[in-house]
Design an enzyme around this catalytic site. Structure first.
Site, PDB file in Angstrom:
ATOM      1  CB  SER A 166      -1.109   0.089   1.066  1.00  0.00           C
ATOM      2  OG  SER A 166      -2.840   1.151   0.947  1.00  0.00           O
ATOM      3  CG  ASP A 186      -6.530  -1.923  -4.652  1.00  0.00           C
ATOM      4  OD1 ASP A 186      -6.947  -0.996  -3.430  1.00  0.00           O
ATOM      5  OD2 ASP A 186      -5.542  -2.390  -4.169  1.00  0.00           O
ATOM      6  CG  HIS A 215      -6.004  -1.550  -0.121  1.00  0.00           C
ATOM      7  ND1 HIS A 215      -4.480  -1.782  -1.421  1.00  0.00           N
ATOM      8  CD2 HIS A 215      -5.626  -1.237   0.718  1.00  0.00           C
ATOM      9  CE1 HIS A 215      -4.060  -1.016  -0.860  1.00  0.00           C
ATOM     10  NE2 HIS A 215      -4.455  -0.618   0.313  1.00  0.00           N
TER      11      HIS A 215
END
Ligand SMILES: *[C@@H]1O[C@H](CO)[C@@H](O)[C@H](O)[C@H]1NC(C)=O
Ligand SMILES: *[C@@H]1O[C@H](CO)[C@@H](O)[C@H](O)[C@H]1NC(C)=O
Ligand SMILES: *[C@@H]1O[C@H](CO)[C@@H](O)[C@H](O)[C@H]1NC(C)=O
Ligand SMILES: *[C@@H]1O[C@H](CO)[C@@H](O)[C@H](O)[C@H]1NC(C)=O
Length: 401
Positions: free
Chosen positions: A189, A341, A371
């Protein structure tokens, strides 16, 4: 009594309404995904409520939830785990115990958390790094870095660069028995953003050129220019990471301006003089046909923001904003993208652009991926999807580092 029951009733209907999302059909363990998603939605509501009541900031509330997952450095039969500092920056090291004739590979892992949250101490990260060290017989170095909103862009990046350069010194690598030709930078991320940026900057630095053998980016965020790509539209309600929360948190790293999130939500935050940068993130050019579906490309509405938000158009916050000759220099790159995501298209565009300039790419696209799943692979959720993603990551390291 009746009044109270009624209130409770309304409260739960409200909650159910707020947290309900249709869970994608192909997702494994859908009830766990639903519970985690609801938990995150409720946390965001509570955070907003507490902030509006003036009790604590939205992000402070999230930080408390994260800190509850912190672990102590615990060694096991195969690896010694220690918390230490590299010149004032805290790091956790995983050092294999087995005697080895050869030097070992090393993995540097930068944790995610939207620049606001998280630590290498959190159980999910500690587990990933422990497994990596164990399965690869590798040294793993996981830094913490200064977080926003106390420390704005580029504080997090500066800390990462500093601590990685410290680690890359010959004498430090020798101390831990690391093979200087087998070093990888990883992150998930926003940690993936940092990993991608650090890799670009080191490759541009004559003293560090070619010191990194590979980068592995797990559902990375790679640009903040266009926040209405097909994946942002399709998955704006999650599961897990919603467009609104992502923008709200990231803004705290980029600027103190309270109005900025609203402008970015409208996708009208790029100033006129930066319009030439859109060509680097044009999904109409770079997204494989399969993902374009019926979406029609329109250039984001240009805003009238000025230089007070330099991070918005800086390649050190959006590593997709560099040109092809800079990309060409990058080492072997692994990118993991998840279908469900908002950041899916960032990863897919980086894959396309890197392939085009001849960088060796390994790409895993997880059709039922969500995600942040790695953060739920350990107790209490043991989300199997998270374990699968970690497996893919470790297998890739094993085969390529
Ligand atoms: C230690 O290594 C052995 C051999 O690879 C393995 O079977 C064992 O599960 C490892 N222990 C831990 C705690 O991971
Ligand atoms: C984006 O790509 C499309 C299709 O190639 C093109 O028509 C459009 O002009 C591009 N826009 C920008 C801003 O680069
Ligand atoms: C930037 O915008 C703000 C608010 O619109 C304004 O007060 C400031 O003067 C502007 N700065 C520059 C350098 O244009
Ligand atoms: C790419 O960007 C770098 C750094 O901004 C610049 O020095 C170089 O001239 C650019 N190359 C091309 C082909 O535009």
């Amino acid at each position: 009594m009746r009044y109270k029951t009624l209130c409770f009733g309304f409260f739960f209907i409200f909650l159910a309404y707020q947290t309900y999302i249709p869970i994608p059909e192909n997702v494994e363990e859908p009830w766990k995904v639903r519970v985690i998603h609801a938990g995150m939605k409720i946390s965001a509501l509570m955070g907003t409520l507490l902030e509006n009541m003036g009790l604590m900031k939205f992000e402070e509330f999230f930080a408390i939830l994260m800190e509850a997952q912190n672990t102590k450095p615990v060694s096991d039969e195969n690896i010694t785990v220690i918390d230490t500092d590299f010149s004032d920056i805290p790091v956790r090291l995983y050092l294999p115990k087995r005697k080895s004739e050869k030097q070992r590979p090393a993995v540097i892992y930068i944790h995610g958390g939207a620049y606001i949250l998280g630590s290498f101490k959190m159980l999910p990260y500690d587990s990933v790094n422990r497994w990596t060290s164990n399965k690869l017989d590798a040294v793993v170095m996981a830094p913490d870095y200064r977080l926003a909103p106390q420390h704005l862009f580029p504080a997090a990046l500066e800390d990462c660069i500093f601590v990685i350069k410290f680690f890359l010194q010959d004498k430090v690598l020798a101390k831990y028995g690391v093979d200087p030709t087998r070093i990888c930078i990883s992150g998930d991320s926003s940690g993936g953003t940092l990993a991608a940026t650090v890799t670009q900057l080191l490759q541009d630095d004559p003293d560090y050129k070619n010191k990194i053998k590979a980068q592995t980016l797990l559902y990375p965020a790679l640009q903040a220019l266009d926040t209405l790509m097909p994946s942002h539209r399709e998955y704006k309600h999650g599961p897990f990471l919603t467009r609104e929360v992502a923008i709200r948190l990231t803004c705290l790293y980029l600027s103190e301006d309270k109005e900025l999130p609203k402008t970015i939500l409208r996708n009208a935050h790029v100033p006129q003089e930066s319009r030439h940068l859109f060509k680097f993130v044009n999904w109409s050019d770079f997204l494989p046909e399969k993902y374009k579906k019926n979406h029609v490309y329109t250039m984001p509405v240009l805003g009238n923001l000025n230089a007070s938000h330099p991070g918005l158009v800086d390649s050190r916050a959006s590593p997709l904003l560099v040109n092809d000759s800079q990309l060409q220099k990058l080492p072997l790159t692994y990118i993991l993208t998840c279908e469900h995501d908002i950041l899916r298209d960032d990863g897919l565009i980086y894959v396309t652009r890197l392939r085009k300039v001849g960088v060796p790419i390994i790409h895993d696209h997880v059709e039922d991926g969500v995600h942040g799943a790695i953060s739920f692979a350990t107790a209490p959720f043991y989300l199997n999807l998270g374990l699968r993603l970690i497996d893919k990551y470790i297998i890739c390291l094993k085969e390529n580092l």
